[in-house]
Scaffold this motif. Sequence first.
Motif, PDB file in Angstrom:
ATOM      1  N   LEU A  51       0.580  -1.096  -0.267  1.00  0.00           N
ATOM      2  CA  LEU A  51      -0.402  -0.345   0.031  1.00  0.00           C
ATOM      3  C   LEU A  51       1.009   1.007   0.157  1.00  0.00           C
ATOM      4  CD1 LEU A  51      -3.381   0.519   0.502  1.00  0.00           C
ATOM      5  CD2 LEU A  51      -3.039   0.611   3.023  1.00  0.00           C
ATOM      6  N   THR A  52       2.103   1.469   0.808  1.00  0.00           N
ATOM      7  CA  THR A  52       2.775   2.032   0.567  1.00  0.00           C
ATOM      8  C   THR A  52       3.755   2.479  -0.735  1.00  0.00           C
ATOM      9  OG1 THR A  52       4.767   0.726   1.232  1.00  0.00           O
ATOM     10  CG2 THR A  52       3.380   1.614   2.812  1.00  0.00           C
ATOM     11  N   GLN A  53       4.042   1.624  -1.407  1.00  0.00           N
ATOM     12  CA  GLN A  53       4.535   1.823  -2.682  1.00  0.00           C
ATOM     13  C   GLN A  53       4.269   2.222  -4.051  1.00  0.00           C
ATOM     14  OE1 GLN A  53       7.788   0.433  -2.277  1.00  0.00           O
ATOM     15  NE2 GLN A  53       7.525   1.259  -0.357  1.00  0.00           N
ATOM     16  N   GLY A  54       2.827   2.032  -3.362  1.00  0.00           N
ATOM     17  CA  GLY A  54       1.938   3.631  -4.276  1.00  0.00           C
ATOM     18  C   GLY A  54       0.467   1.942  -5.857  1.00  0.00           C
ATOM     19  N   ALA A  55      -0.365   3.319  -6.029  1.00  0.00           N
ATOM     20  CA  ALA A  55      -1.495   2.298  -6.585  1.00  0.00           C
ATOM     21  C   ALA A  55      -0.885   0.860  -7.836  1.00  0.00           C
ATOM     22  CB  ALA A  55      -2.145   3.442  -7.280  1.00  0.00           C
ATOM     23  N   ASP A  56      -0.255   1.330  -8.394  1.00  0.00           N
ATOM     24  CA  ASP A  56       0.361   0.035  -9.580  1.00  0.00           C
ATOM     25  C   ASP A  56       0.543  -0.936  -8.647  1.00  0.00           C
ATOM     26  OD1 ASP A  56      -0.861   1.766 -11.440  1.00  0.00           O
ATOM     27  OD2 ASP A  56       1.457   1.712 -11.968  1.00  0.00           O
ATOM     28  N   VAL A  57       1.356  -1.019  -7.486  1.00  0.00           N
ATOM     29  CA  VAL A  57       2.351  -2.237  -7.750  1.00  0.00           C
ATOM     30  C   VAL A  57       1.029  -2.967  -6.686  1.00  0.00           C
ATOM     31  CG1 VAL A  57       3.919  -2.806  -5.405  1.00  0.00           C
ATOM     32  CG2 VAL A  57       5.025  -0.977  -6.849  1.00  0.00           C
ATOM     33  N   TYR A  58       0.261  -1.640  -5.093  1.00  0.00           N
ATOM     34  CA  TYR A  58      -0.489  -2.370  -4.288  1.00  0.00           C
ATOM     35  C   TYR A  58      -1.319  -2.743  -5.607  1.00  0.00           C
ATOM     36  CZ  TYR A  58      -4.835  -3.007  -1.500  1.00  0.00           C
ATOM     37  OH  TYR A  58      -6.031  -3.057  -1.081  1.00  0.00           O
TER      38      TYR A  58
ATOM     39  N   ASN B  46      -9.403  -1.498  -3.230  1.00  0.00           N
ATOM     40  CA  ASN B  46      -8.702  -1.037  -3.716  1.00  0.00           C
ATOM     41  C   ASN B  46      -8.090   0.181  -3.493  1.00  0.00           C
ATOM     42  OD1 ASN B  46     -10.241   1.614  -3.961  1.00  0.00           O
ATOM     43  ND2 ASN B  46     -12.240   0.005  -4.494  1.00  0.00           N
ATOM     44  N   PHE B  47      -7.053   0.546  -4.254  1.00  0.00           N
ATOM     45  CA  PHE B  47      -5.950   1.643  -3.243  1.00  0.00           C
ATOM     46  C   PHE B  47      -6.843   2.322  -2.583  1.00  0.00           C
ATOM     47  CE2 PHE B  47      -3.048   5.072  -3.753  1.00  0.00           C
ATOM     48  CZ  PHE B  47      -2.160   4.033  -3.155  1.00  0.00           C
ATOM     49  N   GLU B  48      -7.376   3.216  -3.827  1.00  0.00           N
ATOM     50  CA  GLU B  48      -8.106   4.544  -3.023  1.00  0.00           C
ATOM     51  C   GLU B  48      -8.924   4.479  -1.217  1.00  0.00           C
ATOM     52  OE1 GLU B  48      -7.981   7.824  -3.920  1.00  0.00           O
ATOM     53  OE2 GLU B  48      -6.478   6.894  -5.536  1.00  0.00           O
ATOM     54  N   ARG B  49      -9.775   3.431  -1.792  1.00  0.00           N
ATOM     55  CA  ARG B  49      -9.942   3.000  -0.710  1.00  0.00           C
ATOM     56  C   ARG B  49      -9.558   2.791   0.958  1.00  0.00           C
ATOM     57  NH1 ARG B  49     -13.119  -1.872   1.448  1.00  0.00           N
ATOM     58  NH2 ARG B  49     -15.060  -0.473   3.345  1.00  0.00           N
ATOM     59  N   ILE B  50      -9.439   1.527   0.475  1.00  0.00           N
ATOM     60  CA  ILE B  50      -7.978   1.436   1.778  1.00  0.00           C
ATOM     61  C   ILE B  50      -6.565   1.576   2.414  1.00  0.00           C
ATOM     62  CG2 ILE B  50      -5.899  -0.673   2.406  1.00  0.00           C
ATOM     63  CD1 ILE B  50      -9.111  -1.262   1.607  1.00  0.00           C
ATOM     64  N   TYR B  51      -6.087   2.577   1.156  1.00  0.00           N
ATOM     65  CA  TYR B  51      -5.648   4.400   1.304  1.00  0.00           C
ATOM     66  C   TYR B  51      -5.663   4.993   2.315  1.00  0.00           C
ATOM     67  CZ  TYR B  51      -1.012   7.194   1.034  1.00  0.00           C
ATOM     68  OH  TYR B  51      -0.203   7.412   1.314  1.00  0.00           O
ATOM     69  N   THR B  52      -7.543   5.229   1.778  1.00  0.00           N
ATOM     70  CA  THR B  52      -7.731   6.581   2.265  1.00  0.00           C
ATOM     71  C   THR B  52      -8.387   6.130   3.946  1.00  0.00           C
ATOM     72  OG1 THR B  52      -8.656   7.311   0.177  1.00  0.00           O
ATOM     73  CG2 THR B  52      -9.519   8.151   2.122  1.00  0.00           C
ATOM     74  N   ALA B  53      -8.500   4.696   3.981  1.00  0.00           N
ATOM     75  CA  ALA B  53      -8.753   4.687   5.596  1.00  0.00           C
ATOM     76  C   ALA B  53      -7.683   4.409   6.182  1.00  0.00           C
ATOM     77  CB  ALA B  53      -9.667   2.811   5.267  1.00  0.00           C
ATOM     78  N   LEU B  54      -6.532   4.153   5.762  1.00  0.00           N
ATOM     79  CA  LEU B  54      -5.481   4.020   6.878  1.00  0.00           C
ATOM     80  C   LEU B  54      -5.074   4.889   7.386  1.00  0.00           C
ATOM     81  CD1 LEU B  54      -3.564   0.514   5.802  1.00  0.00           C
ATOM     82  CD2 LEU B  54      -4.591   1.052   8.489  1.00  0.00           C
ATOM     83  N   SER B  55      -4.905   6.097   6.133  1.00  0.00           N
ATOM     84  CA  SER B  55      -4.111   7.150   6.140  1.00  0.00           C
ATOM     85  C   SER B  55      -5.266   8.219   6.875  1.00  0.00           C
ATOM     86  CB  SER B  55      -3.206   7.495   4.490  1.00  0.00           C
ATOM     87  OG  SER B  55      -5.008   7.929   4.047  1.00  0.00           O
TER      88      SER B  55
END
Lengths: 132, 117
Positions: A51-58, B46-55
């Motif tokens: 998750l910390t590595q960005g959307a593509d990696v994730y 999906n990235f947006e959702r999980i990243y937003t929740a955690l950050s």
Amino acid sequence: MGKKEMSTYHRPFPNTWWLKRKPYVLFMIRELTSVFVAGYCIFLLVFVYKLTQGADVYGNFIDALKSPSSVALHFIALAFVLYHTITWFNLTPKILVLYKGEERIPQGLVAGMFYAGWVVVSVIVALFVLGM
Amino acid sequence: MAKSNEPIWWSLFSAGGMVAAMILPVLIIITGILVPFGLVDDDPLNFERIYTALSQSYLIKLILFIVITLPLFHWAHRFRFTLVDVGLKSVSTLISILCYGGAIAGTIIAAIIFLRI
């Protein structure tokens, strides 16, 4: 010096003792569930790292969850972790001794409370993670 | 009586065992069955959702941090005795250092990763 001479006799104890009886094997399986518990936690840690590595990696990581090896590993981990959960809840009442007045609350009831709590927690986690 | 660290390790063992028993099965079902087989709508991981929740939430971050790290200490304590039980009693000190050290290292790595979000 004299220590060696004085030591008591130790019966030879084979390292395969746990294969001798079924309860011993089940005990060993229970102990080994901890490997899968830790393994899945490391997976979760990798998940956060990606998750910390960005959307593509994730995104690639999440896609890889669909691979047969990932699914197979998850099924194996699930079997072991469920065995952990069941043995854990069955064991807890033996350590957690609860009283109501003078009477000890029956172990089955204490275990039942944990199973009920487990269902509630699981539903809450599922609804929360899946965003329903 | 000699001073012992055992109560600390045992407490972490049992706290980690409880967290693992309560929360890991449903998470495994989510990441191993529901998501890969597409049994849930809208790609919930999906990235947006999980990243937003955690950050955006320290609470969610803290909960996930605990869910990841406490069971490591559960493993360390249990696996330590398993190895001793199968005949590694002669190196039990080394085993303790490796097991608890591994859990501590995992916790530090987790802290570093979580601070980056």
